[in-house]
Design a protein around this motif. Sequence first.
Motif, short mmCIF file in Angstrom:
data_model
loop_
_atom_site.label_atom_id
_atom_site.label_comp_id
_atom_site.label_asym_id
_atom_site.label_seq_id
_atom_site.Cartn_x
_atom_site.Cartn_y
_atom_site.Cartn_z
N UNK A 54 0.82 -1.22 0.00
CA UNK A 54 0.00 0.00 0.00
C UNK A 54 0.85 1.26 0.00
N UNK A 55 1.95 1.23 0.77
CA UNK A 55 2.86 2.39 0.75
C UNK A 55 3.40 2.60 -0.66
N UNK A 56 3.82 1.51 -1.30
CA UNK A 56 4.40 1.60 -2.64
C UNK A 56 3.37 2.12 -3.64
N UNK A 57 2.15 1.62 -3.55
CA UNK A 57 1.11 2.05 -4.48
C UNK A 57 0.81 3.54 -4.30
N UNK A 58 0.71 3.98 -3.05
CA UNK A 58 0.39 5.38 -2.77
C UNK A 58 1.50 6.31 -3.24
N UNK A 59 2.76 5.94 -3.00
CA UNK A 59 3.88 6.78 -3.40
C UNK A 59 4.12 6.73 -4.91
N UNK A 60 4.00 5.56 -5.50
CA UNK A 60 4.17 5.41 -6.94
C UNK A 60 5.62 5.33 -7.38
N UNK A 61 5.81 4.83 -8.60
CA UNK A 61 7.17 4.63 -9.11
C UNK A 61 7.88 5.94 -9.41
N UNK A 62 7.15 7.04 -9.62
CA UNK A 62 7.80 8.32 -9.89
C UNK A 62 8.63 8.78 -8.68
N UNK A 63 8.12 8.55 -7.48
CA UNK A 63 8.85 8.92 -6.26
C UNK A 63 9.85 7.83 -5.89
N UNK A 64 9.43 6.59 -5.97
CA UNK A 64 10.29 5.49 -5.54
C UNK A 64 11.42 5.19 -6.51
N UNK A 65 11.22 5.48 -7.78
CA UNK A 65 12.25 5.20 -8.78
C UNK A 65 12.08 3.85 -9.45
N UNK A 66 11.26 2.98 -8.87
CA UNK A 66 10.94 1.68 -9.45
C UNK A 66 9.52 1.31 -9.02
N UNK A 67 8.94 0.37 -9.71
CA UNK A 67 7.64 -0.16 -9.29
C UNK A 67 7.89 -1.27 -8.28
N UNK A 68 7.41 -1.09 -7.07
CA UNK A 68 7.54 -2.11 -6.03
C UNK A 68 6.27 -2.95 -6.05
N UNK A 69 6.43 -4.25 -6.33
CA UNK A 69 5.27 -5.13 -6.46
C UNK A 69 5.25 -6.26 -5.45
N UNK A 70 6.27 -6.33 -4.59
CA UNK A 70 6.30 -7.38 -3.58
C UNK A 70 7.06 -6.89 -2.36
N UNK A 71 6.94 -7.63 -1.25
CA UNK A 71 7.66 -7.24 -0.04
C UNK A 71 9.02 -7.91 0.06
N UNK A 72 9.45 -8.53 -1.03
CA UNK A 72 10.80 -9.11 -1.09
C UNK A 72 11.81 -8.06 -1.55
#
Length: 190
Positions: A54-72
């Motif tokens: 949920x954190x990854x989806x809310x922040x998005x790949x533009x902020x994170x730099x990558x698409x996070x799709x798992x907790x690994x």
Amino acid sequence: MITSFNVIIFLKAFQKTRIGSAINTAMNAWYLEAQRLIGTAEIPGARHDPTILGWAKKLGSAILGIAVTDDETAWCGLFVAHCIAEAGLTPAPIAVRASSWSSWGSNLQAERLAPGAILVFARPGGGHVGFYVGEDATAYHVLGGNQSNKVCITRIEKSRCVARRWPTCVPVIGGPIGLKTSGSVSSNEA
């Protein structure tokens, strides 16, 4: 003896006071969010923790730099970015990378550390980022994500710290917190 656990208990009690609530809510909302999330953990196997995703989806790949799709995926930077964003602040560019936090905000000297400061560490194969809770003679006590696959407090050698940061334009409230040396020192937070 003061321990990391005692500091968290004290801070939670202080936050319930009128003065503590006003100071912490206005100045250190990111650290309050981090404390609230203690215990959040990866789910072993094919399933993944919906809170972390949920954190990854809310922040998005533009902020994170990558698409996070798992907790690994290494998610210490995601955890810090989530807490910072929840406080209304802008996370570091490519926030999923721990090293990105090395130049975020303002530099903070070791003698000016206060709970909630962002600490960046070197480790084999990458880096690690988390929040300052306190310190003993040789280690920082760090509240972070992806520490033993969960949000928790762990001890990390001071010698591994490569950056100490604080949000720009936010005054540093408090100072270093001396804690009892307890528990083992982490050698790899991946």
